[in-house]
Design a protein around this motif. Structure first.
Motif, PDB file in Angstrom:
ATOM      1  N   HIS A 373    -120.861  16.126  35.218  1.00  0.00           N
ATOM      2  CA  HIS A 373    -119.827  16.888  36.028  1.00  0.00           C
ATOM      3  C   HIS A 373    -118.986  15.874  36.859  1.00  0.00           C
ATOM      4  N   ALA A 374    -119.746  15.254  37.776  1.00  0.00           N
ATOM      5  CA  ALA A 374    -118.668  14.234  38.594  1.00  0.00           C
ATOM      6  C   ALA A 374    -117.664  13.159  37.697  1.00  0.00           C
ATOM      7  N   SER A 375    -118.243  12.833  36.800  1.00  0.00           N
ATOM      8  CA  SER A 375    -117.334  11.910  35.677  1.00  0.00           C
ATOM      9  C   SER A 375    -116.345  12.590  35.099  1.00  0.00           C
ATOM     10  N   THR A 378    -113.705  13.759  38.041  1.00  0.00           N
ATOM     11  CA  THR A 378    -113.103  12.679  38.401  1.00  0.00           C
ATOM     12  C   THR A 378    -111.911  12.267  37.496  1.00  0.00           C
ATOM     13  N   GLN A 379    -112.233  12.262  36.090  1.00  0.00           N
ATOM     14  CA  GLN A 379    -111.306  11.859  35.236  1.00  0.00           C
ATOM     15  C   GLN A 379    -110.235  12.958  35.218  1.00  0.00           C
ATOM     16  N   LEU A 380    -110.396  13.924  35.411  1.00  0.00           N
ATOM     17  CA  LEU A 380    -109.560  15.210  35.381  1.00  0.00           C
ATOM     18  C   LEU A 380    -108.689  15.198  36.597  1.00  0.00           C
ATOM     19  N   GLY A 381    -108.918  14.265  37.684  1.00  0.00           N
ATOM     20  CA  GLY A 381    -108.390  14.102  38.826  1.00  0.00           C
ATOM     21  C   GLY A 381    -108.907  14.930  39.824  1.00  0.00           C
ATOM     22  N   PRO A 384    -115.202  15.071  43.290  1.00  0.00           N
ATOM     23  CA  PRO A 384    -116.405  15.730  43.374  1.00  0.00           C
ATOM     24  C   PRO A 384    -116.996  15.494  44.901  1.00  0.00           C
ATOM     25  N   GLN A 385    -117.701  16.609  45.407  1.00  0.00           N
ATOM     26  CA  GLN A 385    -118.048  16.740  46.914  1.00  0.00           C
ATOM     27  C   GLN A 385    -119.747  17.043  46.805  1.00  0.00           C
TER      28      GLN A 385
END
Length: 392
Positions: A373-375, A378-381, A384-385
């Motif tokens: 999910h995080a990767s 993040t790549q989509l701009g 993550p929290q």
């Protein structure tokens, strides 16, 4: 690394054979622990000033893989216990002296999960709790464990604050009956119990500083090894041992299949479908090894140049590491399914590699959901929290 591997490989047959005893003892046999100690495998990430080797993390990973291919439990203990010296390098020098001053081969167990409460008192904390999954703990003289900071009533503070704390063997008990499992039995990953132990401040460190990479700066560590990200080096030992287990399973399988004839009278060498499956599984294992080592090499080069290893890069690195773990276990399943009924015999090492592989995949560091999910986010701009930043 060459020296460590050369030392340990002299005893490869002995370590492999001792896996049977480890399964029965539910801990590493003393002879295996001694071989690991003598080889320097647990000192690979330890500071040179305390008798350590300060090797490139790739060398640590490759050594862990090699030991895991001999015996899964021995590789697992190497990969986990072997990372703790890396973090101890960030503690107060007084704590490092206490652990390594008299004996640089002193081992530390874990785990890091904050299963206990550290209540502030004069000069430090009072610690109580029970921790599960302390791998290799019977052979360790200290423990480095996670603890949540509590208030004066022993309740966890909100927002949570987490420490990593050091305790000598005299300050905790090992529940010897807490480890009876299907795989990785020889790791002896037992429960630890602490009842009101006093932990001086110098034996504690803010866990968030370790995770975020500020701990080495505050400790004055300028060596490339200690500027390496925690979220790469901690999972590295665990997943490397799992890849080694898969490589051990593949070696056992190939040795058994060379002369095997099926009930239909067909030699395995003449069965194109089985050959395809073996080849595919071998390729997956090799790809997993290459993938995590590539991440290690790239992060090392960036650390050496003083470049920032961003959250996005770390998340992608964790994705690569987690995917590698799942890939090798699926490959082991493909191998095992084509090994015939003989592989079910407890006298064969293949069944133990198969059990150990599945047990290793169950470690929290291999849970893919939040990491993938995080990767991707993040790549989509996105940003993550909360839990989606955990262990990255």
């Amino acid at each position: 690394m060459a020296q460590v591997l050369e030392r340990i490989e002299q005893y490869a047959d002995e370590i492999s054979a001792a896996g049977v005893e480890g399964d029965k003892l539910m801990r590493l046999p003393d002879t295996v622990a001694q071989r690991l100690r003598e080889s320097g495998a647990i000192r690979m990430l330890q500071p040179k000033q305390y008798g350590g080797l300060e090797v490139h993390p790739r060398e640590f990973a490759e050594t862990t893989m090699a030991i895991g291919a001999m015996d899964g439990a021995a590789g697992w203990v190497t990969g986990i216990v072997g990372v703790h010296p890396w973090e101890l390098a960030f503690f107060d020098p007084a704590a490092q002296d206490e652990v390594w001053g008299a004996d640089p081969d002193t081992w530390m167990a874990s785990p890091y999960a904050p299963m206990g409460i550290a209540t502030p008192v004069d000069g430090g904390y009072q610690l109580s709790g029970r921790w599960s999954f302390s791998s290799g703990t019977d052979h360790c003289q200290w423990v480095m464990i996670g603890a949540a900071v509590g208030d004066k009533h022993g309740k966890r503070l909100l927002p949570p604050q987490m420490l990593h704390v050091l305790l000598p063997r005299s300050d905790y008990d090992i529940d010897q009956d807490s480890w009876d499992v299907v795989g990785l039995r020889g790791t002896g990953s037992k429960d630890l119990i602490v009842k009101g132990a006093f932990v001086p401040t110098h034996r504690t460190i803010d866990a968030s500083k370790v995770f975020e990479g500020t701990a080495p700066k505050e400790a004055g560590r300028t060596e490339t090894l200690y500027r390496f990200p925690f979220s790469c080096i901690f999972p590295l030992g665990i997943t490397s041992s799992l890849i080694g287990i898969a490589e051990g399973a593949l070696a056992c399988h190939l040795a058994a299949q060379k002369s095997r004839i099926t009930v239909a009278g067909t030699a395995i060498k003449d069965d194109p479908y089985v050959l395809f499956a073996i080849g595919e599984a071998a390729a997956e294992i090799a790809a997993s090894r290459a993938a995590i080592l590539e991440t290690v090499d790239r992060f090392w080069d960036m650390s050496e140049k003083g470049q920032d290893i961003t959250f996005e890069l770390r998340a992608i690195g964790r994705r690569t590491q987690t995917a590698a773990a799942w890939r090798v276990v699926r490959a082991v399943d493909e191998i095992f399914a084509r090994s015939g009924g003989g592989a079910l015999q407890m006298k064969t090492p293949l069944q133990r590699f198969w059990r150990d592989a599945h047990a290793g995949l169950a470690h929290a560091i291999h849970v893919p959901g939040s990491i993938f999910h995080a990767s991707a986010l993040t790549q989509l701009g996105g940003e993550p929290q909360g839990i989606y930043r955990s262990m990255i």
